[in-house]
Design a protein around this motif. Structure first.
Motif, PDB file in Angstrom:
ATOM      1  N   LEU A 463      19.620  33.857  -5.626  1.00 50.71           N
ATOM      2  CA  LEU A 463      18.976  33.980  -6.943  1.00 50.71           C
ATOM      3  C   LEU A 463      17.917  32.916  -7.202  1.00 50.71           C
ATOM      4  O   LEU A 463      17.315  32.918  -8.281  1.00 50.71           O
ATOM      5  N   LYS A 464      17.675  32.045  -6.272  1.00 47.36           N
ATOM      6  CA  LYS A 464      16.723  30.958  -6.491  1.00 47.36           C
ATOM      7  C   LYS A 464      15.317  31.514  -6.703  1.00 47.36           C
ATOM      8  O   LYS A 464      14.867  32.406  -5.968  1.00 47.36           O
ATOM      9  N   ASP A 465      14.632  30.989  -7.710  1.00 43.47           N
ATOM     10  CA  ASP A 465      13.250  31.368  -8.049  1.00 43.47           C
ATOM     11  C   ASP A 465      13.135  32.834  -8.461  1.00 43.47           C
ATOM     12  O   ASP A 465      12.069  33.432  -8.333  1.00 43.47           O
ATOM     13  N   LYS A 466      14.225  33.404  -8.957  1.00 39.46           N
ATOM     14  CA  LYS A 466      14.198  34.806  -9.372  1.00 39.46           C
ATOM     15  C   LYS A 466      14.498  34.915 -10.860  1.00 39.46           C
ATOM     16  O   LYS A 466      15.365  34.208 -11.382  1.00 39.46           O
ATOM     17  N   PHE A 467      13.774  35.799 -11.536  1.00 40.11           N
ATOM     18  CA  PHE A 467      13.850  35.932 -12.982  1.00 40.11           C
ATOM     19  C   PHE A 467      13.971  37.402 -13.365  1.00 40.11           C
ATOM     20  O   PHE A 467      13.564  38.297 -12.608  1.00 40.11           O
ATOM     21  N   PHE A 541      15.171  42.448  -2.456  1.00 38.01           N
ATOM     22  CA  PHE A 541      15.150  41.406  -3.493  1.00 38.01           C
ATOM     23  C   PHE A 541      16.449  40.609  -3.469  1.00 38.01           C
ATOM     24  O   PHE A 541      16.443  39.394  -3.646  1.00 38.01           O
ATOM     25  N   PHE A 542      17.580  41.295  -3.243  1.00 41.03           N
ATOM     26  CA  PHE A 542      18.880  40.631  -3.211  1.00 41.03           C
ATOM     27  C   PHE A 542      19.439  40.514  -1.796  1.00 41.03           C
ATOM     28  O   PHE A 542      20.631  40.249  -1.611  1.00 41.03           O
ATOM     29  N   SER A 543      18.584  40.690  -0.808  1.00 44.46           N
ATOM     30  CA  SER A 543      18.965  40.519   0.602  1.00 44.46           C
ATOM     31  C   SER A 543      20.207  41.324   0.955  1.00 44.46           C
ATOM     32  O   SER A 543      21.131  40.838   1.623  1.00 44.46           O
ATOM     33  N   SER A 663      20.254  30.823 -14.196  1.00 48.07           N
ATOM     34  CA  SER A 663      20.819  30.464 -15.503  1.00 48.07           C
ATOM     35  C   SER A 663      21.707  31.578 -16.028  1.00 48.07           C
ATOM     36  O   SER A 663      22.712  31.320 -16.696  1.00 48.07           O
ATOM     37  N   GLN A 664      21.360  32.816 -15.721  1.00 52.59           N
ATOM     38  CA  GLN A 664      22.197  33.950 -16.119  1.00 52.59           C
ATOM     39  C   GLN A 664      23.557  33.865 -15.429  1.00 52.59           C
ATOM     40  O   GLN A 664      24.596  34.065 -16.050  1.00 52.59           O
ATOM     41  N   ARG A 665      23.532  33.535 -14.143  1.00 55.21           N
ATOM     42  CA  ARG A 665      24.782  33.370 -13.401  1.00 55.21           C
ATOM     43  C   ARG A 665      25.596  32.197 -13.941  1.00 55.21           C
ATOM     44  O   ARG A 665      26.813  32.301 -14.116  1.00 55.21           O
ATOM     45  N   SER A 666      24.939  31.081 -14.226  1.00 56.88           N
ATOM     46  CA  SER A 666      25.640  29.911 -14.746  1.00 56.88           C
ATOM     47  C   SER A 666      26.319  30.218 -16.077  1.00 56.88           C
ATOM     48  O   SER A 666      27.446  29.788 -16.330  1.00 56.88           O
ATOM     49  N   ALA A 667      25.618  30.967 -16.949  1.00 61.42           N
ATOM     50  CA  ALA A 667      26.197  31.317 -18.246  1.00 61.42           C
ATOM     51  C   ALA A 667      27.418  32.201 -18.081  1.00 61.42           C
ATOM     52  O   ALA A 667      28.434  32.031 -18.768  1.00 61.42           O
ATOM     53  N   LEU A 668      27.334  33.139 -17.144  1.00 62.17           N
ATOM     54  CA  LEU A 668      28.451  34.056 -16.933  1.00 62.17           C
ATOM     55  C   LEU A 668      29.632  33.378 -16.241  1.00 62.17           C
ATOM     56  O   LEU A 668      30.767  33.830 -16.363  1.00 62.17           O
ATOM     57  N   LEU A 669      29.362  32.277 -15.526  1.00 65.79           N
ATOM     58  CA  LEU A 669      30.431  31.548 -14.831  1.00 65.79           C
ATOM     59  C   LEU A 669      30.947  30.365 -15.638  1.00 65.79           C
ATOM     60  O   LEU A 669      31.777  29.601 -15.135  1.00 65.79           O
ATOM     61  N   LEU A 670      30.487  30.206 -16.871  1.00 60.78           N
ATOM     62  CA  LEU A 670      30.876  29.059 -17.671  1.00 60.78           C
ATOM     63  C   LEU A 670      32.387  28.987 -17.858  1.00 60.78           C
ATOM     64  O   LEU A 670      32.999  27.921 -17.751  1.00 60.78           O
ATOM     65  N   ALA A 671      33.015  30.132 -18.148  1.00 59.01           N
ATOM     66  CA  ALA A 671      34.468  30.151 -18.340  1.00 59.01           C
ATOM     67  C   ALA A 671      35.190  29.753 -17.058  1.00 59.01           C
ATOM     68  O   ALA A 671      36.191  29.014 -17.097  1.00 59.01           O
ATOM     69  N   ASN A 672      34.685  30.209 -15.902  1.00 55.27           N
ATOM     70  CA  ASN A 672      35.299  29.842 -14.626  1.00 55.27           C
ATOM     71  C   ASN A 672      35.206  28.335 -14.373  1.00 55.27           C
ATOM     72  O   ASN A 672      36.170  27.701 -13.935  1.00 55.27           O
TER      73      ASN A 672
END
Length: 799
Positions: A463-467, A541-543, A663-672
């Motif tokens: 996901l690096k450099d992807k928006f 895009f997602f390999s 950042s989307q992934r980080s937000a979704l993994l916050l609870a974890n």
């Protein structure tokens, strides 16, 4: 006078006072938070009228084999049940969405909820300004109600907001009210999501064409109802299932796919819906808090007895001066009360501040976090428990210091009467602490391992450099013109030097997908994988790894070709990768032109929650509102930059959202991440408490065996032999504790949804960590004795 004497006495034993107070603060803080969570979330009623009778109504489909297929309403069934409202006292509908507030200069993204007028009465929504939806006509009129927070943020607390107009997309709504600041919302989509604006139901985003489909499902359309007082959930569910199944069967008659299918209506208490999987987490927190409290109780008891041993001469002197047993009890009780009261007060303050300032993090795990507060019933219950504990400690301590023995010691009849603690009691204490520590640590390591695996697996997505850029065309043109507008928007972005590629697809992170009802053309076998539309660049895009066949190409997308790619899991269901290739699937088996051919099989993609996606099917289609953008390293996107870009090249295109996928992934993994760190911290606290307790109890044991150890040294026993003897004694106790922990862990294993090998590994690690930690602190009291001269120990000298 007694209080002042107790205060001065407490200050004379600072090590004991500090150890007991810190242990109690840790245990009571955890207990305050755990009991508050349990009471508020599991036992206290929701803040709505007759909340015990509020239910979520769910529409479940079952296939010809009576196997559950999917849970989601189709629009006609939803409206039929709402209009009939038989067997239900009150019914309300809600459709959740995210929209651009185009009437605001910044066009911000707003969480909206299209509701029927019953929603406001059902949840007794208080108003700050104006009124809520109160009449049947409010379902159809273009009216809106703002939340207090939205009114503050986007309307600058305009006191004249009622009567003004706001716009979402092409639709305009008249504001008729603002909800009160203290209203706690019951959001069925996501418990920590707040609605900004409530809109009239008939204007929801379900397309007019889709409103006639009895075979489709829409997860955004939900129903809440209030049961009559005389009815039960089971009875109403059965009656509604029979009636709605008959209606649904009549309307899907002729659809070959649904031959033999039926539907059921589920009624689930609203509280259970809002709590969701958090219920297990609440119970786990409570169990952990109780386990910590038990460890601390053993620790405090042992430390208390050790403290009394150091005050032997003082107690003897009190007896000589005529103190009665009740007076000794009162003195010790007041001393203990000062320590316990101080610890309880500190624990209450820390727990209150933790609930107050930890609300943003707790909101990722629990609903209605704003309602979490220390209540008087909880405080009174814990204070009563502390008073009882203090009384028990004093009673246990004095029972180890017999009053008659103290009197005889003063008279010289005996020498050195001290703490009387049997070896059996010490062993029971050590076994209990070790077993509890092993079970707590093994559970915490299992939780930590689960969260770590999920986080690590989620980070394998490149996901690096992807928006993701979410757009909204506001020109109001037709379908073909809109498709051209989104194509132009993608071309504008791709022309930028900092952009490597653009995919007209949606991000797989947090996307709400539904199953597709597909039939194998050749065998008529039915499959229901999750479906997703993507363009020809999505796979690269997602390999994604191609296992067989080929990816979509540009012509597949441009021509809307009837071709599919499927995941490895779905290929296995179809008989294997080789057999799946060239297999045809169809939504409508009666239409030969509707058949879609599988041209490629890709490896299962990792989902944001750290698991592998289930059966998946991809269809070649250019998306509209979503663009995935891959940038050259070192660059970034922002909403402001995108708005400026489209203002210059395409004024009718509004930017809904710009967010990096990382950042989307980080937000979704916050609870974890939160669960991972909490597990690690509580594991450390558990080990510290176990160390304190074991050091205390072994100090008592070694003190009682002081002269025995000195005599063994005097007759030639080496220090290494004494250490070996101590370790063997500890080993026998540790073996018993491990067996008890094994039994306890077997009872707890069903609580965790984890593989048995992971659980076994966590338990083994926990046992090793606890025993190594325990052995070190068990050795320390003996080591201190071995440093002293033999003669001093034989004479009963100070250690």
């Amino acid at each position: 006078m007694m209080i002042m004497h107790a205060f001065s006495q407490v200050l004379t034993t600072p090590r004991y006072t500090f150890s007991v107070m810190m242990s109690m603060v840790i245990a009571l803080t955890t207990l305050f938070i755990a009991v508050t969570l349990t009471y508020s979330l599991l036992f206290s009623p929701l803040p709505y009228p007759n909340s015990d009778r509020l239910v979520k109504v769910e529409f479940a489909q079952y296939d010809e084999n009576d196997q559950f297929n999917v849970e989601a309403f189709n629009y006609p069934s939803l409206m039929a049940l709402y209009q009939q409202r038989r067997h239900l006292e009150e019914v309300a509908l809600v459709h959740y969405a995210e929209q651009l507030l185009l009437s605001h200069v910044d066009s911000p993204k707003v969480n909206t909820a299209f509701v029927t007028h019953e929603w406001f009465s059902m949840f007794d929504i208080p108003m700050h300004l104006g009124r809520g939806f109160t009449h049947q006509s409010d379902n159809t009129l273009p009216v809106a109600v703002m939340s207090f927070e939205h009114w503050q943020k986007y309307s600058e607390q305009d006191p004249q907001i009622v009567g003004k107009t706001i716009s979402f997309g092409k639709a305009s709504f008249q504001v008729i009210g603002v909800t009160a600041a203290h209203f706690n919302e019951a959001n069925l989509a996501q418990f920590n999501q707040k609605t900004g604006v409530w809109l009239a139901w008939d204007h929801n985003l379900t397309t007019h064409r889709a409103r006639s489909f009895w075979w489709n499902r829409y997860s955004n359309n939900l129903m809440v109802a209030r049961l009559p007082e005389s009815e039960t959930i089971e009875t109403v569910s059965l009656n509604l299932s029979q009636e709605m199944n008959s209606v649904w069967q009549t309307n899907v008659k002729g659809e070959t796919y649904f031959d033999g299918w039926h539907i059921k209506i589920w009624l689930t208490p609203l509280k259970a819906v809002l709590l969701g999987s958090s219920r297990s987490l609440v119970l786990g927190v409570l169990a952990g808090a109780i386990g910590l409290l038990l460890m601390v109780l053993f620790n405090v008891c042992n430390l208390y007895i050790a403290m009394l041993a150091t005050r032997r001469h003082q107690l003897v002197l009190r007896v000589a001066l005529g103190a009665k047993k009740k007076q000794l009890y009162a003195q010790l009780w007041c001393e203990g009360l000062l320590i316990m009261f101080t610890a309880t007060a500190l624990a209450m303050i820390i727990a209150h501040l933790s609930l107050l300032y930890g609300a943003p993090w707790l909101a990722t795990l629990f609903p209605h976090v704003s309602l979490l507060t220390l209540s008087w019933p909880i405080v009174v219950m814990i204070l009563a428990s502390v008073l009882l504990l203090n009384s028990v400690l004093v009673s246990v301590g004095l029972s180890r210091f017999p009053y008659q023995g103290l009197a005889q010691a003063m008279a010289g009849a005996t020498k050195g009467v001290g703490v009387q603690v049997s070896a059996q009691q010490i062993n029971i204490s050590v076994v209990s602490q070790l077993a509890i520590a092993m079970m707590i640590v093994s559970c915490l390591l299992t939780v930590a391992w689960q969260q770590w695996q999920q986080i690590e697996l989620a980070h394998t997505l490149p996901l690096k450099d992807k928006f993701i850029v979410q757009l909204s065309d506001t020109t109001g043109s037709g379908e073909a013109a809109q498709q051209a507008a989104y194509t132009h928007a993608a071309n504008v972005l791709e022309a930028l030097p900092m952009v490597e590629q653009v995919s007209r697809s949606n991000s797989p992170l947090g996307e709400q997908l539904i199953t597709w009802d597909l039939t194998l053309v050749d065998t008529l076998k039915k499959v229901t994988p999750l479906g997703k539309v993507v363009d020809y660049r999505y796979a690269t895009f997602f390999s994604q790894t191609l296992l067989a066949g080929r990816f979509f190409d540009v012509t597949d997308v441009q021509n809307n070709a009837n071709v599919l790619m499927i995941s490895e899991s779905l290929a296995k269901q179809l008989g294997g990768i080789d057999q799946a290739l060239s297999t045809r699937l169809s939504f409508n088996i009666d239409d030969p032109d509707a058949a879609m051919q599988i041209i490629g099989v890709v490896a299962d993609q990792v989902s944001v929650n750290g698991s592998r996606t289930p059966s998946f099917v991809y269809r070649a289609t250019q998306g509209r509102h979503y663009l995935l953008v891959h940038l050259v390293p070192g660059h970034s996107l922002s909403k402001v930059k995108m708005e400026q870009l489209f203002e210059q090249h395409q004024p009718g295109m509004k930017v809904f959202r710009v967010q990096s996928l990382e950042s989307q992934r980080s937000a979704l993994l916050l609870a974890n991440k939160l669960l991972l760190w909490v597990s690690i911290c509580i594991t450390i606290v558990t080990l510290v408490l176990a160390a304190v307790g074991l050091f205390g109890v072994m100090s008592i044991r070694q003190s009682a065996q002081r002269q025995t150890i000195a005599m063994k040294r005097a007759i030639g026993a080496k220090n290494s032999q004494l250490v070996t003897e101590m370790l063997l004694q500890f080993g026998r106790v540790a073996a018993i504790a491990t067996l008890i922990a094994v039994v306890g862990s077997i009872l707890l294993v069903n609580y965790f949804t984890t593989a048995m090998d992971v659980w076994a590994a966590s338990f083994c690690i926990a046992v090793c960590v606890v025993l190594i930690n325990a052995a070190f602190w068990v050795y320390q009291p003996l080591q201190q004795q071995l440093k002293h001269a033999i003669g001093s120990q034989l004479r009963g000298g100070k250690e």
